[in-house]
Design a protein around this motif. Structure first.
Motif, short mmCIF file in Angstrom:
data_model
loop_
_atom_site.label_atom_id
_atom_site.label_comp_id
_atom_site.label_asym_id
_atom_site.label_seq_id
_atom_site.Cartn_x
_atom_site.Cartn_y
_atom_site.Cartn_z
N ARG A 176 -24.62 -1.70 16.46
CA ARG A 176 -23.99 -0.28 16.60
C ARG A 176 -25.04 0.55 17.65
O ARG A 176 -24.32 1.56 18.36
CB ARG A 176 -24.13 0.42 15.14
N ASN A 177 -26.17 0.40 17.74
CA ASN A 177 -26.98 0.96 18.91
C ASN A 177 -26.77 0.13 20.21
O ASN A 177 -27.95 -0.07 20.58
CB ASN A 177 -28.33 1.17 18.38
N ALA A 178 -25.73 -0.19 20.66
CA ALA A 178 -25.53 -1.39 21.70
C ALA A 178 -26.09 -0.38 23.01
O ALA A 178 -25.80 0.68 23.07
CB ALA A 178 -24.22 -1.63 21.91
N SER A 179 -26.30 -1.36 23.84
CA SER A 179 -26.78 -0.84 25.24
C SER A 179 -25.40 -0.51 25.99
O SER A 179 -24.23 -0.99 25.51
CB SER A 179 -27.65 -1.85 25.97
N MET A 180 -25.62 0.21 27.18
CA MET A 180 -24.51 0.32 27.98
C MET A 180 -23.78 -0.94 28.56
O MET A 180 -22.55 -1.12 28.55
CB MET A 180 -25.06 1.37 29.20
N ASN A 181 -24.88 -1.96 28.96
CA ASN A 181 -24.36 -3.02 29.38
C ASN A 181 -23.48 -3.81 28.47
O ASN A 181 -22.60 -4.46 28.41
CB ASN A 181 -25.42 -3.93 29.96
N ASN A 205 -20.08 -2.37 27.72
CA ASN A 205 -19.14 -2.63 29.12
C ASN A 205 -18.67 -4.01 28.93
O ASN A 205 -17.55 -4.34 29.17
CB ASN A 205 -19.87 -2.21 30.19
N PHE A 206 -19.66 -4.75 28.71
CA PHE A 206 -19.33 -6.33 28.44
C PHE A 206 -18.31 -6.56 27.42
O PHE A 206 -17.38 -7.14 27.53
CB PHE A 206 -20.63 -7.34 28.17
N ALA A 207 -18.67 -6.01 26.03
CA ALA A 207 -17.58 -6.12 25.11
C ALA A 207 -16.32 -5.78 25.49
O ALA A 207 -15.16 -6.25 24.89
CB ALA A 207 -18.07 -5.11 23.87
N ARG A 208 -16.48 -4.39 26.16
CA ARG A 208 -14.83 -3.90 26.27
C ARG A 208 -14.07 -4.63 27.33
O ARG A 208 -13.04 -4.89 27.29
CB ARG A 208 -15.06 -2.46 26.94
N LYS A 209 -14.70 -5.17 28.37
CA LYS A 209 -14.14 -6.13 29.33
C LYS A 209 -13.91 -7.62 28.58
O LYS A 209 -12.82 -7.90 28.98
CB LYS A 209 -15.10 -6.41 30.32
N LEU A 210 -14.56 -8.02 27.84
CA LEU A 210 -14.38 -9.19 27.10
C LEU A 210 -13.35 -9.11 26.40
O LEU A 210 -12.16 -9.99 26.29
CB LEU A 210 -15.50 -9.68 25.90
N ALA A 211 -13.04 -7.96 25.51
CA ALA A 211 -12.06 -7.59 24.50
C ALA A 211 -10.48 -7.63 25.37
O ALA A 211 -9.47 -8.04 25.09
CB ALA A 211 -12.17 -6.38 23.87
N ALA A 212 -10.69 -6.87 26.71
CA ALA A 212 -9.31 -6.62 27.66
C ALA A 212 -9.18 -8.11 28.18
O ALA A 212 -7.67 -8.39 27.93
CB ALA A 212 -9.80 -5.99 28.60
N GLY A 228 -20.57 1.68 18.78
CA GLY A 228 -21.30 0.55 19.30
C GLY A 228 -20.44 -0.50 20.04
O GLY A 228 -19.28 -0.12 20.63
N ILE A 229 -20.63 -1.79 19.65
CA ILE A 229 -19.75 -2.74 20.34
C ILE A 229 -18.37 -2.87 19.67
O ILE A 229 -17.45 -3.06 20.32
CB ILE A 229 -20.57 -4.28 19.61
N ASP A 230 -18.17 -2.48 18.24
CA ASP A 230 -16.92 -2.67 17.81
C ASP A 230 -15.90 -1.44 18.29
O ASP A 230 -14.90 -1.66 18.78
CB ASP A 230 -17.09 -1.94 16.42
N THR A 231 -16.43 -0.28 18.61
CA THR A 231 -15.81 0.78 19.33
C THR A 231 -15.24 0.21 20.85
O THR A 231 -14.12 0.51 21.41
CB THR A 231 -16.59 2.07 19.58
N GLU A 291 -24.73 -8.62 20.98
CA GLU A 291 -25.87 -7.67 20.78
C GLU A 291 -26.00 -7.71 19.45
O GLU A 291 -25.14 -7.05 18.71
CB GLU A 291 -25.91 -6.42 21.50
N ALA A 292 -27.12 -8.19 18.86
CA ALA A 292 -27.42 -8.17 17.30
C ALA A 292 -28.77 -8.30 17.02
O ALA A 292 -29.40 -9.39 17.69
CB ALA A 292 -26.39 -9.10 16.57
#
Length: 412
Positions: free
Chosen positions: A129-134, A137-144, A160-163, A236-237
């Motif tokens: 939930r308290n994910a870093s900016m990197n 960004n990685f999760a957003r691109k991976l999901a896309a 965080g990552i879920d969002t 991230e966990a």
């Protein structure tokens, strides 16, 4: 875009059957595993509901096992229909096959949005939930990138990552599994994202409408995330992160586990690095997932809790039949049959003496789960007698059945 109400004609569940499933599933002390056992034993949710007074008396509970009031169920169904949502029961043809394969699959789920996404091969993307900016960004691109290939992306609408995962896969196909009722947005700041997913993706909930999430809601939600997915990737966990619980559950469900490595000095990478050390597939990009993700066919999925075997469920009557003696499962005289089944189960009022089987079971149990097979060996009692006593204890709220044929004692 296909909407839920357009598919109602494909379901064999009528309103009365849905009401019965909802009422039984939401009866206190009737968890998913017990739900399927009762369904198998009594043949239908209606018959199990009718048997509850006898079961309640036999379990020794001072307070009766009381299903949700029918008026409350009707109110929820009407409100859900106004929202454009739908209830899916575990044997509904539209219920997702991967989730049905989970031993403690939710007997009923609420869905809102594009139900066609449930037919896709899906990957869960979870993390801090308290994910870093990197990390975000990685999760957003991976999901896309995953959704661009037709993979459905499943996550929990958390911060965080879920969002980030939902944002990245919104246009390609995202599924949000919420911890509370399907109409409850948590965290509140994700209201706009929730609205977008409702319009373009799919929202799934196990909890009743208007149910606020509580502590136990989140592990329950996590098993649904992994249950809908053929693989779960953790971005991230920490070592105490709930995302590691999701990964563990995914492994127990036979799903692929992936993890994104991080710097050893970053606490948010301790959990993912640990997963990789223990055998998870390391992820650098979406292709790493696509290369290793197994393609499970529908006939490879077992039915929920092994209790609704394919072909044994009579879609015309809603009864489960035993191939060897199916006529015995037709309830011509429900009251007499309930009494006969109670005798067959071996359920009796709990004796007060310390030497009875129920007390012996409780003496062997603690708040740490044990295998039922180990318990039976330790007790030296017939399997049928122990199973009947376990059912009695679960209905009385003293133990809980867990996936993997495990059982745990509940705190008094």
């Amino acid at each position: 875009m296909a909407r839920i109400h357009e598919h109602a004609a494909t379901s064999h569940f009528d309103d009365d059957m849905i009401r019965d499933w909802l009422r039984l599933a939401r009866t206190p002390h009737v968890g998913p595993i017990t739900f399927y056992r009762l369904l198998q034993k009594f043949g239908s949710a209606r018959a199990a509901l009718d048997a509850l007074p006898s079961l309640s008396q036999a379990s020794g509970k001072q307070k009766k096992l009381t299903p949700a009031p029918l008026a409350d169920i009707d109110h929820e169904l009407n409100a859900l229909r106004k929202m454009g949502g739908l209830i899916l029961c575990a044997d509904d043809v539209r219920y997702p096959a991967p989730l049905r394969a989970v031993e403690d699959a939710p007997p009923v789920i609420t869905v809102l949005g594009n139900i066609e996404l449930l037919k896709r091969r899906c990957v869960g993307v979870v993390g801090a939930r308290n994910a870093s900016m990197n990390g975000r960004n990685f999760a957003r691109k991976l999901a896309a990138d995953l959704s661009a290939t037709g993979i459905g992306v499943v996550s929990g609408l958390a911060r965080g990552i879920d969002t980030a995962a939902h944002e990245g896969s919104l246009s390609g196909g995202t599924i949000a599994v919420v911890a509370g009722g399907i109409d409850i947005v948590y965290p509140p700041e994700n209201q706009k994202l929730y609205d977008s997913i409702r319009a373009e993706g799919l929202i799934v909930a196990e909890s009743p409408l208007a149910q606020e999430p509580f502590a136990q809601s989140f592990p329950r939600r996590n098993r649904v995330i992994s249950g809908l997915s053929q693989g779960v990737v953790v971005v991230e966990a920490s070592l105490r992160s709930g995302s590691l619980i999701t990964a563990r559950v995914a492994a127990e469900q036979g799903r692929d586990v992936f993890a994104v490595p991080g710097h050893p000095m970053d606490p948010r990478a301790e959990g993912t690095n640990s997963l990789i050390r223990d055998g998870a597939v390391m992820v650098r990009n979406a292709q790493d997932i696509l290369d290793d993700l197994r393609t499970l066919q529908p006939d490879e999925f077992h039915t929920a809790a092994g209790m609704i075997p394919g072909g044994l469920f009579d879609r015309a009557t809603g009864f489960i039949h035993d191939d060897k003696n199916s006529d015995d499962d037709v309830f011509a005289d429900l009251d007499d049959d309930i009494l006969d089944m109670m005798l067959d189960l071996g359920v009796r009022p709990v004796p007060s003496g310390p030497a009875d089987l129920c007390e012996a079971i409780l003496d062997h149990l603690s708040t740490t789960a044990v295998q039922v097979d180990d318990l039976i060996r330790a007790l030296g009692q017939p399997t049928a007698a122990v199973q009947s006593a376990l059912l009695t204890l679960e209905l009385s709220g003293r133990i809980q059945r867990l996936p993997g044929n495990r059982v745990v004692r509940l705190a008094a």
